[in-house]
Design a protein around this motif. Structure first.
Motif, PDB file in Angstrom:
ATOM      1  N   THR A 108      38.362  33.097 -43.717  1.00  0.00           N
ATOM      2  CA  THR A 108      37.238  33.040 -42.773  1.00  0.00           C
ATOM      3  C   THR A 108      36.079  33.905 -43.251  1.00  0.00           C
ATOM      4  O   THR A 108      34.908  33.482 -43.211  1.00  0.00           O
ATOM      5  CB  THR A 108      37.692  33.490 -41.379  1.00  0.00           C
ATOM      6  OG1 THR A 108      38.735  32.623 -40.922  1.00  0.00           O
ATOM      7  CG2 THR A 108      36.537  33.455 -40.387  1.00  0.00           C
ATOM      8  N   ARG A 152      33.807  32.446 -46.403  1.00  0.00           N
ATOM      9  CA  ARG A 152      33.031  31.202 -46.395  1.00  0.00           C
ATOM     10  C   ARG A 152      31.564  31.472 -46.734  1.00  0.00           C
ATOM     11  O   ARG A 152      30.959  32.410 -46.211  1.00  0.00           O
ATOM     12  CB  ARG A 152      33.155  30.511 -45.042  1.00  0.00           C
ATOM     13  CG  ARG A 152      34.568  30.017 -44.668  1.00  0.00           C
ATOM     14  CD  ARG A 152      35.191  29.153 -45.773  1.00  0.00           C
ATOM     15  NE  ARG A 152      35.865  29.928 -46.808  1.00  0.00           N
ATOM     16  CZ  ARG A 152      36.320  29.411 -47.960  1.00  0.00           C
ATOM     17  NH1 ARG A 152      36.136  28.134 -48.220  1.00  0.00           N
ATOM     18  NH2 ARG A 152      36.926  30.173 -48.831  1.00  0.00           N
ATOM     19  N   ASP A 153      31.030  30.625 -47.593  1.00  0.00           N
ATOM     20  CA  ASP A 153      29.634  30.678 -48.039  1.00  0.00           C
ATOM     21  C   ASP A 153      29.312  31.907 -48.875  1.00  0.00           C
ATOM     22  O   ASP A 153      28.142  32.190 -49.132  1.00  0.00           O
ATOM     23  CB  ASP A 153      28.669  30.614 -46.835  1.00  0.00           C
ATOM     24  CG  ASP A 153      28.810  29.322 -46.040  1.00  0.00           C
ATOM     25  OD1 ASP A 153      29.041  28.277 -46.677  1.00  0.00           O
ATOM     26  OD2 ASP A 153      28.708  29.372 -44.801  1.00  0.00           O
ATOM     27  N   GLY A 167      33.843  32.127 -52.014  1.00  0.00           N
ATOM     28  CA  GLY A 167      33.747  30.999 -51.106  1.00  0.00           C
ATOM     29  C   GLY A 167      34.377  29.725 -51.621  1.00  0.00           C
ATOM     30  O   GLY A 167      34.410  28.715 -50.902  1.00  0.00           O
TER      31      GLY A 167
END
Length: 271
Positions: free
Chosen positions: A147, A150-151, A190
């Protein structure tokens, strides 16, 4: 620099000598550490009882009647339990004298350590409140890492060394954990799957727990020795082994700079 396993080993080494004791006196020989030792702290803590010695990240939290001492070892600090009559050396900057004639002595040649005080819950202190979870706690697992990642374009090694993501995964332990998990240290954070993060979280936990176990064999050194727990260099698989054969496949291990830190890995086993 002492990392999480070394600080945890230190905590376990000094805790039996401190918990339940009363502070007879705080001796400050050098107030200018990384942050100045607060003025008047000597009178504040004198006579107070020590209720526990906890750890948050690399900080030791000594809980007293009316507040908490926050102690950090910095780059070169070490703690020992000694008789109060032991003459101090050049770099012995602090003594926490106890009611049994012993003292907790901070030795810190580079003076990057710290002793601070708070009357609020220490987790709310400015140095601790933005920290990520403990890697050995139930709050840390593969789902959490997935979590948080991400990115993120940063290399996964830099990602897990970020104390806002998770505390205590220093350079040695990040190299070792990524090798165990089979993840290349330069892979973008990511672009790693949830399943592989589950493996990485487990590897981080295993490496840290193993290091703490090895450090625990030197607990006797906190009374009369040099106060420095043992690092688990005898168990290292890749760290500082560039050019040597990979324990898994035999291919020569490589060295690369990632985030200004030395990163050791196997190009065959880590993807």
């Amino acid at each position: 620099m002492p990392e999480l396993p070394e600080v945890e080993t230190t905590r376990r080494g000094i805790e039996p000598h401190l918990t339940g004791r009363r502070i007879a006196r705080l001796v400050v020989r050098q107030r200018q550490l990384r942050w100045p030792v607060p003025r008047g702290l000597e009178s504040t803590v004198a006579g107070q009882r020590i209720h526990s010695v906890r750890r948050r990240a690399k900080y030791l939290l000594i809980e007293l009647d009316t507040g908490t001492l926050i102690l950090h070892l910095g780059m070169s600090g070490a703690l020992r339990i000694l008789p109060v009559t032991t003459p101090p050396g050049k770099h012995d900057h602090l003594d926490l004298e106890l009611d049994d004639g012993q003292c907790l002595r901070l030795t810190d040649p580079r003076r990057f350590g710290a002793l601070l005080w708070t009357t609020h819950p220490p987790e709310r202190h400015r140095l601790l409140r933005e920290l990520g979870p403990e890697p050995l706690s139930d709050d840390f697992d593969g789902d959490y890492l997935f979590t948080q990642s991400r990115d993120r374009r940063a290399a996964v090694k830099s990602f897990i060394m970020d104390s806002h993501v998770v505390v205590g995964v220093g350079n040695i332990y990040s190299n070792e954990a990524l090798y165990l998990a089979g993840i290349h240290p330069g892979r973008p954070a990511g672009r790693i799957s949830r399943a592989r993060y589950a493996g990485l979280a487990a590897a981080i936990r295993a490496v840290l727990e193993q290091s703490i176990r090895v450090g625990g064999t030197t607990l006797r050194d906190f009374t009369g020795g040099d106060g420095r727990p043992g690092y688990f260099r005898q168990s290292l698989r890749v760290y500082e082994r560039a050019g040597q054969p990979c324990p898994g496949c035999g291919e020569a291990l490589r060295l690369k700079r990632i985030g200004q830190r030395s990163s050791y890995y196997c190009s065959h086993c880590q993807r």
